[in-house]
Design a protein around this motif. Structure first.
Motif, PDB file in Angstrom:
ATOM      1  N   ILE A 114      33.809  42.041  37.747  1.00 22.95           N
ATOM      2  CA  ILE A 114      32.820  41.370  36.043  1.00 22.95           C
ATOM      3  C   ILE A 114      33.652  40.447  35.492  1.00 22.95           C
ATOM      4  O   ILE A 114      33.034  40.040  34.376  1.00 22.95           O
ATOM      5  CB  ILE A 114      32.336  43.118  35.324  1.00 22.95           C
ATOM      6  CG1 ILE A 114      30.997  43.156  36.770  1.00 22.95           C
ATOM      7  CG2 ILE A 114      31.661  42.513  34.395  1.00 22.95           C
ATOM      8  CD1 ILE A 114      30.319  44.504  36.643  1.00 22.95           C
ATOM      9  N   SER A 139      34.882  46.965  31.666  1.00 22.50           N
ATOM     10  CA  SER A 139      34.932  46.747  32.992  1.00 22.50           C
ATOM     11  C   SER A 139      36.420  47.086  32.824  1.00 22.50           C
ATOM     12  O   SER A 139      37.348  47.124  33.735  1.00 22.50           O
ATOM     13  CB  SER A 139      34.839  45.716  33.317  1.00 22.50           C
ATOM     14  OG  SER A 139      33.198  45.487  33.802  1.00 22.50           O
ATOM     15  N   GLY A 153      35.121  45.242  41.444  1.00 19.41           N
ATOM     16  CA  GLY A 153      34.366  45.197  41.113  1.00 19.41           C
ATOM     17  C   GLY A 153      34.379  45.460  39.413  1.00 19.41           C
ATOM     18  O   GLY A 153      33.689  44.602  39.118  1.00 19.41           O
ATOM     19  N   ASN A 154      34.986  45.634  38.771  1.00 19.47           N
ATOM     20  CA  ASN A 154      35.496  45.076  37.457  1.00 19.47           C
ATOM     21  C   ASN A 154      35.597  44.398  37.270  1.00 19.47           C
ATOM     22  O   ASN A 154      35.947  43.377  36.513  1.00 19.47           O
ATOM     23  CB  ASN A 154      35.968  46.362  36.914  1.00 19.47           C
ATOM     24  CG  ASN A 154      35.009  48.381  36.272  1.00 19.47           C
ATOM     25  OD1 ASN A 154      34.006  48.130  35.816  1.00 19.47           O
ATOM     26  ND2 ASN A 154      35.518  48.768  37.492  1.00 19.47           N
ATOM     27  N   LEU A 173      37.711  49.823  45.206  1.00 14.55           N
ATOM     28  CA  LEU A 173      35.718  48.708  45.128  1.00 14.55           C
ATOM     29  C   LEU A 173      35.667  49.247  44.054  1.00 14.55           C
ATOM     30  O   LEU A 173      34.992  47.903  42.785  1.00 14.55           O
ATOM     31  CB  LEU A 173      34.845  50.241  45.357  1.00 14.55           C
ATOM     32  CG  LEU A 173      34.149  49.815  46.842  1.00 14.55           C
ATOM     33  CD1 LEU A 173      33.621  50.583  47.182  1.00 14.55           C
ATOM     34  CD2 LEU A 173      33.946  48.658  47.111  1.00 14.55           C
ATOM     35  N   THR A 174      36.551  49.736  42.841  1.00 11.55           N
ATOM     36  CA  THR A 174      36.321  49.608  41.190  1.00 11.55           C
ATOM     37  C   THR A 174      37.245  48.213  40.693  1.00 11.55           C
ATOM     38  O   THR A 174      37.147  47.664  39.964  1.00 11.55           O
ATOM     39  CB  THR A 174      37.627  51.256  40.619  1.00 11.55           C
ATOM     40  OG1 THR A 174      36.393  51.849  40.722  1.00 11.55           O
ATOM     41  CG2 THR A 174      37.344  51.185  39.028  1.00 11.55           C
ATOM     42  N   MET A 186      33.588  53.196  39.443  1.00 11.32           N
ATOM     43  CA  MET A 186      33.549  52.627  39.875  1.00 11.32           C
ATOM     44  C   MET A 186      31.607  52.239  39.968  1.00 11.32           C
ATOM     45  O   MET A 186      31.712  50.884  40.802  1.00 11.32           O
ATOM     46  CB  MET A 186      33.418  53.324  41.509  1.00 11.32           C
ATOM     47  CG  MET A 186      33.227  52.710  43.166  1.00 11.32           C
ATOM     48  SD  MET A 186      33.306  53.826  44.444  1.00 11.32           S
ATOM     49  CE  MET A 186      31.370  54.524  44.045  1.00 11.32           C
ATOM     50  N   LYS A 242      23.885  38.439  39.403  1.00  6.21           N
ATOM     51  CA  LYS A 242      24.481  37.831  40.734  1.00  6.21           C
ATOM     52  C   LYS A 242      24.259  36.325  40.634  1.00  6.21           C
ATOM     53  O   LYS A 242      24.734  35.883  41.360  1.00  6.21           O
ATOM     54  CB  LYS A 242      23.098  38.164  41.628  1.00  6.21           C
ATOM     55  CG  LYS A 242      23.764  39.950  41.487  1.00  6.21           C
ATOM     56  CD  LYS A 242      22.238  40.529  42.378  1.00  6.21           C
ATOM     57  CE  LYS A 242      21.002  40.561  41.825  1.00  6.21           C
ATOM     58  NZ  LYS A 242      19.946  41.384  42.892  1.00  6.21           N
ATOM     59  N   THR A 249      26.239  45.628  38.743  1.00  7.53           N
ATOM     60  CA  THR A 249      25.256  43.603  39.250  1.00  7.53           C
ATOM     61  C   THR A 249      23.898  43.788  40.325  1.00  7.53           C
ATOM     62  O   THR A 249      23.803  42.907  40.748  1.00  7.53           O
ATOM     63  CB  THR A 249      26.650  43.517  40.032  1.00  7.53           C
ATOM     64  OG1 THR A 249      26.933  44.436  40.952  1.00  7.53           O
ATOM     65  CG2 THR A 249      28.139  43.016  39.519  1.00  7.53           C
ATOM     66  N   PRO A 292      30.400  48.948  37.906  1.00  5.32           N
ATOM     67  CA  PRO A 292      29.542  47.496  37.875  1.00  5.32           C
ATOM     68  C   PRO A 292      28.815  47.066  38.758  1.00  5.32           C
ATOM     69  O   PRO A 292      28.088  46.261  38.962  1.00  5.32           O
ATOM     70  CB  PRO A 292      31.163  47.306  38.247  1.00  5.32           C
ATOM     71  CG  PRO A 292      32.080  48.297  38.942  1.00  5.32           C
ATOM     72  CD  PRO A 292      31.257  49.287  38.568  1.00  5.32           C
ATOM     73  N   LEU A 293      28.739  48.479  39.631  1.00  2.00           N
ATOM     74  CA  LEU A 293      27.632  48.126  40.855  1.00  2.00           C
ATOM     75  C   LEU A 293      26.178  48.409  40.549  1.00  2.00           C
ATOM     76  O   LEU A 293      25.111  47.615  40.682  1.00  2.00           O
ATOM     77  CB  LEU A 293      27.565  49.583  41.884  1.00  2.00           C
ATOM     78  CG  LEU A 293      28.877  49.698  43.068  1.00  2.00           C
ATOM     79  CD1 LEU A 293      29.041  50.582  44.310  1.00  2.00           C
ATOM     80  CD2 LEU A 293      28.740  48.296  43.993  1.00  2.00           C
TER      81      LEU A 293
END
Length: 312
Positions: free
Chosen positions: A43, A65, A39-40, A35-36, A282, A296, A289, A285-286
């Motif tokens: 971004i 990021s 997500g990063n 997920l890291t 992790m 988004k 976003t 970025p969550l």
């Protein structure tokens, strides 16, 4: 005299005293790492490819990021190997590289989060002068200063730590190589190293956090003076994501580097260290976003859809 550890390396005990947890932690850490990366990387792509995100805020966010990607990639593969099998060794060279990179990235993130707080302060308290004050050249200079300070701190802190004579058992009571763990492993007098670590903690943890709190104190005063509900919501939206990231990062780092000397604190520090190394990269970025409409919208535009209509 050559340090014996330079030839035989170290044993990373990690959570070996809780073997029933290791397989569970392996799955958790692997999922967090994936997920890291996702997500990063997303971004970084959005901040690079979408012209609407070519602003100071997203320039600093892309730096964060990139830093998080390097941070987790430095430690998580080794951690996964140690959690999955009985082999929990790391070479002296591998430990040294991990230690150096961790110190660079950790110090850089402290400075970078402070710079981002200054950016948010100008955006809320001096919005009419924002473009004049936070111009692209200053952004590059501030980012360069953050990374330079990170490298300098690592160059100052790491050599004295690696020159310590380590105990023959070579067992690091942690899941990665960090300065506090290596200081505890030494059989010699570590007063100088502990003082050096304490001074670094004040300079690179306490001072930046104090500056961030001062910035947000000033922002809070400005927000309370706002008569417009729309302006209040905009100010809160501007600052809330960064404030959450700061809270996650500093709470875990302080628990690792400024913990008292007792077995309970060390055990608790390992879990905080795990969260610091795996959880915060992790979640960053969550946070940005899920709470940020611009990101988004940029995501939907990257997929070839109308981001504005998706948000309406």
């Amino acid at each position: 005299m050559v340090n014996q550890s330079s030839t035989v390396g170290f044993l990373l005990l990690g959570f070996s005293e809780h073997p029933h947890l290791e397989k569970v932690l392996f799955v958790v850490v692997l999922c967090c790492y994936l997920l890291t990366l996702l997500g990063n990387t997303l971004i970084l792509l959005l901040a690079t490819l979408d012209p609407r995100l070519h602003s100071p805020m997203y320039f600093f966010l892309s730096n964060l990021s990139f830093l998080d990607l390097c941070f987790t990639t430095t430690c998580v593969p080794q951690m996964l190997v140690n959690l999955w099998g009985p082999t929990k060794t790391i070479s002296f060279l591998g430990c040294s590289v991990q230690l150096f990179i961790f110190m660079v990235l950790g110090t850089t993130e402290c400075i970078l989060l402070t710079v981002m707080a200054f950016d948010r302060y100008v955006a809320v308290c001096q919005p009419l002068h924002y473009a004049t004050i936070i111009h692209p050249r200053l952004c590059r200079q501030l980012a360069a200063v953050a990374w330079t300070i990170g490298f300098l701190q690592s160059i100052v802190q790491i050599p004295p730590t690696l020159r310590l004579p380590f105990c023959p058992h070579r067992q690091i009571d942690d899941f990665l190589c960090e300065v506090p763990s290596l200081i505890r492993l030494s059989c010699a007098d570590t007063t100088f190293n502990e003082i050096q670590l304490a001074v670094a903690g004040v300079i690179f943890l306490v001072v930046p956090l104090s500056l961030i709190l001062i910035s947000y104190g000033t922002i809070a005063q400005a927000v309370l003076r706002m008569n417009s509900a729309k302006g209040l919501r905009k100010a809160l939206g501007t600052c809330s994501s960064h404030l959450i990231v700061v809270s996650l990062f500093y709470s875990s780092v302080i628990a690792v580097y400024l913990q008292p000397k007792n077995p309970y604190a060390r055990e608790r520090g390992k879990f905080f260290g795990l969260f610091y190394a795996v959880g915060t990269p992790m979640l960053n970025p969550l946070v940005y976003t899920l709470r940020n409409k611009e990101v988004k919208r940029a995501f939907w535009r990257l997929l070839g859809k109308d981001g504005d209509s998706r948000e309406s």
